[in-house]
Motif scaffolding. Structure first.
Motif, PDB file in Angstrom:
ATOM      1  N   ARG A 100     -12.439   6.959   6.606  1.00 48.81           N
ATOM      2  CA  ARG A 100     -12.073   5.704   7.289  1.00 48.81           C
ATOM      3  C   ARG A 100     -13.273   4.946   7.839  1.00 48.81           C
ATOM      4  NH1 ARG A 100      -7.436   8.796  10.774  1.00 48.81           N
ATOM      5  NH2 ARG A 100      -6.370   9.725   8.989  1.00 48.81           N
ATOM      6  N   ALA A 128      -8.774   1.677   6.482  1.00 46.04           N
ATOM      7  CA  ALA A 128      -8.005   2.446   7.457  1.00 46.04           C
ATOM      8  C   ALA A 128      -6.655   1.777   7.705  1.00 46.04           C
ATOM      9  CB  ALA A 128      -8.789   2.585   8.766  1.00 46.04           C
ATOM     10  N   LYS A 129      -6.688   0.448   7.846  1.00 48.09           N
ATOM     11  CA  LYS A 129      -5.456  -0.280   8.161  1.00 48.09           C
ATOM     12  C   LYS A 129      -4.470  -0.257   7.000  1.00 48.09           C
ATOM     13  CE  LYS A 129      -7.868  -3.407  11.338  1.00 48.09           C
ATOM     14  NZ  LYS A 129      -8.389  -4.798  11.509  1.00 48.09           N
ATOM     15  N   ASN A 175      -3.658   3.867   9.246  1.00 47.14           N
ATOM     16  CA  ASN A 175      -4.435   4.749  10.119  1.00 47.14           C
ATOM     17  C   ASN A 175      -5.156   3.949  11.195  1.00 47.14           C
ATOM     18  OD1 ASN A 175      -3.894   7.196   8.642  1.00 47.14           O
ATOM     19  ND2 ASN A 175      -5.335   6.490   7.084  1.00 47.14           N
ATOM     20  N   ASP A 228      -0.843  13.127   2.540  1.00 49.88           N
ATOM     21  CA  ASP A 228       0.165  12.677   3.508  1.00 49.88           C
ATOM     22  C   ASP A 228       0.909  13.867   4.105  1.00 49.88           C
ATOM     23  OD1 ASP A 228      -0.555  10.064   3.072  1.00 49.88           O
ATOM     24  OD2 ASP A 228       1.119   9.614   1.725  1.00 49.88           O
ATOM     25  N   LYS A 284      -1.418  15.696   6.522  1.00 45.71           N
ATOM     26  CA  LYS A 284      -1.577  14.954   7.779  1.00 45.71           C
ATOM     27  C   LYS A 284      -0.366  15.151   8.692  1.00 45.71           C
ATOM     28  CE  LYS A 284      -3.013  10.664   7.112  1.00 45.71           C
ATOM     29  NZ  LYS A 284      -3.216   9.388   6.368  1.00 45.71           N
TER      30      LYS A 284
END
Length: 219
Positions: A18, A24-25, A29, A102, A105
Motif C-alpha cells: 500500500r 490502497a483506496k 484499505n 482477502d 486478511k
C-alpha cells in the motif's frame, strides 16, 4: 557481481504494501501512516519472456512495481546513506491470489500463500542505478490482453525509497542481491489463462525495460 544476477543469487524479496494511496483506496484499505512489508520467496521469480501460472481456484491480480536491487549489505541504514546500498533496479510484477489474500486478511493471517506461488514475481533484467539517477521519476505501465490496466509514476509513492531502505534495514539485514518491491499504482486487476501480459518502465521518455509473459493454467 551478485546484484546484477539478483534473480538467481538473491536471498529474499521484500515487498512494500500500500505505498500508493490510490491503490490502497481501490481495495478499500486505509492509507498507511508508516511503511509495512511482507516477504516473498525467491522461488516465485520468473524471468521475461516466460509463463505466468494461474493456480486453479485463484483470482490472480497483476501489480506492476519498481524493484530496488541491493548492491551493498547493510543493517540500520540511514536514509541519507540509502542510495549507497542500491546497485540498480528492475521492473517487476507482484502477483496476488486476491481471493486468498482477502480470506487471510479476514482471519488475520499472513499473506504468504496469496503472494508466494511459483511464477508470482515476474521480473525484468537488471537496470544499473546510473541509468535512472532519480527512481522517483519513472513511469510504470502494464497491458493485459492488449489493454492498458495500470499506468502510473513513482513520484506518487507515499514513502520514498530511502525511507523504505531505512525501515526494512532497522528490522533485518539487507543483503547483496535482495530485491525490494516498492508498491503498485492503482488499476490492479485479474489475469486469466490465455491472456498475454506486457509491462514497461520508462525514465525521462526512454524505455528502460519491457517484459512479456503468457498466462497459462497451472497443472
Amino acid at each position: 557481481m551478485a546484484a546484477r544476477n539478483f534473480a538467481r543469487t538473491g536471498r529474499k524479496i521484500v515487498a512494500i504494501g500500500r505505498n500508493y494511496s490510490e491503490h490502497a483506496k481501490e481495495l478499500g484499505n486505509a492509507v498507511p501512516t508508516a511503511p509495512f512489508f511482507f516477504l516473498k520467496p525467491v522461488s516465485s521469480y520468473v524471468q521475461s519472456p516466460g509463463k505466468i501460472e494461474i493456480p486453479r481456484g485463484c483470482n490472480v491480480h497483476h501489480e506492476v512495481e519498481l524493484g530496488v536491487v541491493i548492491g551493498k549489505p547493510g543493517r540500520d541504514i540511514a536514509e541519507s546513506a540509502a542510495y549507497e546500498h542500491i546497485s540498480g533496479y528492475a521492473l517487476a510484477l507482484d502477483l496476488t491470489a486476491r481471493n486468498l489474500q482477502d480470506e487471510a486478511k479476514k482471519k488475520g493471517l499472513p499473506w504468504s500463500a496469496a503472494k508466494g506461488f511459483d511464477t508470482f514475481t515476474p521480473i525484468g533484467p537488471f537496470i544499473s542505478a546510473t541509468e535512472m539517477p532519480d527512481p522517483h521519476k519513472a513511469r510504470l505501465w502494464i497491458e493485459v490482453a492488449g489493454q492498458i490496466k495500470q499506468n502510473g509514476t513513482t513520484d506518487a509513492m507515499i514513502f520514498r525509497i530511502p525511507q523504505l531502505i531505512q525501515h526494512i534495514s532497522s528490522i533485518m539485514t539487507l543483503e547483496e542481491g535482495d530485491l525490494v518491491l516498492t508498491g503498485t499504482p492503482q488499476g490492479v486487476g485479474p489475469i486469466n489463462p490465455g491472456e498475454s501480459v506486457v509491462a514497461g518502465l520508462e525514465y525521462e521518455g526512454r524505455e528502460l525495460s519491457r517484459i512479456q509473459f503468457d498466462a497459462v493454467a497451472r497443472n
